[in-house]
Structure formats: C-alpha cells, structure tokens
Design an enzyme around this catalytic site. Structure first.
Site, mmCIF file in Angstrom:
data_model
loop_
_atom_site.group_PDB
_atom_site.id
_atom_site.type_symbol
_atom_site.label_atom_id
_atom_site.label_comp_id
_atom_site.label_asym_id
_atom_site.label_seq_id
_atom_site.Cartn_x
_atom_site.Cartn_y
_atom_site.Cartn_z
ATOM 1 N N GLY A 129 -8.886 31.245 7.424
ATOM 2 C CA GLY A 129 -8.204 32.520 7.204
ATOM 3 C C GLY A 129 -8.370 33.543 8.310
ATOM 4 C CB ALA A 165 -9.727 26.277 8.736
ATOM 5 N N GLY A 166 -7.949 28.231 10.619
ATOM 6 C CA GLY A 166 -8.082 29.063 11.810
ATOM 7 C C GLY A 166 -6.828 29.248 12.634
ATOM 8 C CE LYS A 209 -9.261 21.543 3.035
ATOM 9 N NZ LYS A 209 -8.584 22.795 3.361
ATOM 10 C CG ASN A 251 -2.899 28.644 2.415
ATOM 11 O OD1 ASN A 251 -3.456 28.211 1.423
ATOM 12 N ND2 ASN A 251 -1.953 29.571 2.296
#
Lengths: 67, 257
Positions: B161, B187-188, B100, B209
């Site tokens: 995040g 993300a997000g 990645k 995550n």
C-alpha cells in the site's frame, strides 16, 4: 433454550436446531460461507447432521475484498 | 508464435496482471475495475460474516467465482496458525486450492515474517494447497520458499500500500534469475510505469491493489495497468537495445550533402 456464540455475539436458540437451520435463520447461502464449530471446520454436507448444543461457539466467514 | 501464457501450477492464464479487490468505494467499482484490468485472478480476504445485516451485498454477487479465479489471501495473519486456519476455511468455502499466503511480521511495515511464512508453506503444500507466497526480496529466502514447494514467489517491491515502486531491483532480478516457478511482484507498485519496469525486468506477473483502487479514476487506472503489463512483457521478450555512453546517429552519414 441453548446459549451459543456466533462470530463473537451471544445468542439464544431453540433446542435441537442444526447448523443448516441456523444458516437459514440468518439467510446465509451455504455456497458462499465456511463455518467452524468449536474450532473445527465443518464440511457443508454435515450441516444438517450437527445439532447445536449449549455453549457452542460458531464462526461463519465469507470472502470480502482484499489485496 | 507460441502463446505467451502465465502458467501457475499447470494452469494457463492469458493475463499477467492479478488484481486485489480491497479499498474500493463499492463492489460495483471493484467489478468495473477488475473488468477493465483484464485480470483473470483476483485476491480476496476471508472475514467474519456480519450476521446482523442480512441484506448486505456480497463480493460474490459482483464478481462471479465461476468466471474469475478467486485467490484467497491470509491478509491480517501474523502467525502460521492463523494463516492455516484462514486458508483451510477458504478451501471449505468452495474448494479453493490456489491460495495466496501472507504472514505478516510488523503492523507498521506489513513486512512478511519469513520464518512463519516458510513454515506455513511447507504445511500447506503437504495438505495439497497450491501456494503463491508474499515474501521479502531476499534471494536466499525466496529459494527456500521454492524448495518448500511454493507455486509462485511473490516478493514485495516496497511496503504494502505504499506505492513506492521497486526499491531493490538487484534483489528482484536475482530472484527472477534463480527461480523455476513464476515470480510476481506483490505489493508496493504505485503506478502503471512501475508495473512495466517489473515486467521488463522479467517478472512473470504483477499483483496490484492500492495503485488501482486509490487512483482518482480506478477504472481508467485498471486499464492503464493492463496496457502497462502487456507493454512491459512485450518489451522484455523483444529484448532491449544495448546502452551506449555516447551518441550514435540514427540517420546514415553516407550521402550527406
């Protein structure tokens, strides 16, 4: 004696130790790390052949949690 | 029925959920959350070994790289040189070619530097890497990444995040429609319903995550994301009904007393 740097820390080593010896000293499993010697990535099969010399700069990395 | 796999660089994955392994309280919690999520791919970061602490537990002791695909990332890299160095080290660690790439441009927003990202993608592809790329949601730049040989396009839904969910659905849809390689939201995403929305829009997968690791109960949230991704995918494939402005009775009027 030779002065080398590992992950930013200065340490003293006995003369004529190779990368494999160094990893054993720190109890690091070669399967779980990768290593740079003076900016060059060293393949695992070369660890026994590379003898450390004065002012060598070593970076040892592994995987940690990340996103 | 044909099996509905996520295919990245000819490799088939049953799960369309990729999870990150950062921000957990312990490796044990990480491992339990990964298991509950059903993910077959986990992202990992490359960092210096702590040479002074010989007994420190390792991620690999909790997540077996033979059983789960490690996807090394370049988190924290702000230029092409650092990102390339990180991934070359990751490859040396154990032959990882699926990686990645994320090249950041700003510390506050962690927004990607797309110029450095495209440059790095080209070099990595030449070196034989299969590159899944964190990117902005600009369709033109996403197309350039695909042309550069990216194995998957991974636009942000909102800043890393932040948990703000999908902020620009139009752009994400445009990227999904134009791309021939898988598109995954990276993300997000803040909560399970965000992942369902992404999947209903036609995303090939999502990468989560913080939304799992920062939940009150990360293990239960991991399961929730597993279900949410499956629900969204099924819903996308089933094809939703048309929207109407006025009501349409569900019970027939014929035979009304």
């Amino acid at each position: 004696m030779a002065k080398i740097q590992i992950n930013g820390r200065k340490i003293n080593i006995k003369q004529k130790i190779n990368l494999s010896d160094l990893l054993k000293k720190y109890k690091l499993d070669t399967k779980k790390i990768a290593l740079e010697l003076n900016g060059e990535i060293i393949p695992k099969q070369m660890y026994k052949k590379r003898i450390l010399k004065n002012k060598d700069n070593i970076e040892i990395v592994h995987f940690i949690g990340g996103g | 029925m044909q099996k509905d796999n996520l295919i990245i660089d000819k490799k088939k994955f049953k799960s369309r959920l990729i999870v990150g392994t950062g921000k957990y309280k312990s490796f044990k919690e990480t491992a339990l959350a990964v298991k509950a999520s059903g993910a077959e791919i986990v992202t990992v970061a490359v960092r210096r070994v702590n040479i002074l602490d010989k007994k420190k537990p390792l991620l690999m002791d909790y997540l077996n790289p033979k059983k789960i695909v490690y996807l090394p990332n370049t988190a924290g890299c702000y230029n092409s040189i650092d990102a390339l160095r990180t991934l070359r080290l990751a490859r040396e660690m154990g032959g990882w070619k699926l990686v990645k790439l994320e090249v950041l441009g700003d510390k506050k927003t962690l927004y990607p530097n797309m110029i450095e990202t495209i440059k790095s993608t080209k070099i990595l592809v030449k070196e034989g890497f299969k590159v899944m790329v964190y990117c902005s949601d600009d369709p033109i730049l996403a197309k350039q990444l695909e042309d550069a040989g990216a194995a998957a396009i991974m636009p942000l839904a909102s800043p890393i995040g932040s948990g703000l969910g999908i902020q620009n659905k139009v752009n994400i849809s445009l990227i999904i429609k134009q791309s021939k390689v898988p598109v995954l939201i990276d993300a997000g995403i803040g909560t399970a319903s965000d992942a369902t929305i992404a999947m209903e829009m036609g995303c090939d997968g999502v990468l989560i995550n913080s939304a799992i690791a920062k939940a009150k109960d990360p293990i239960l949230m991991a399961k929730s994301f597993k279900d949410a991704v499956i629900a969204g995918r099924n819903s996308y494939q089933a094809g939703r009904m048309k929207k109407n402005f006025f009501a349409e009775a569900s019970s027939p009027l014929k035979g009304l007393i």
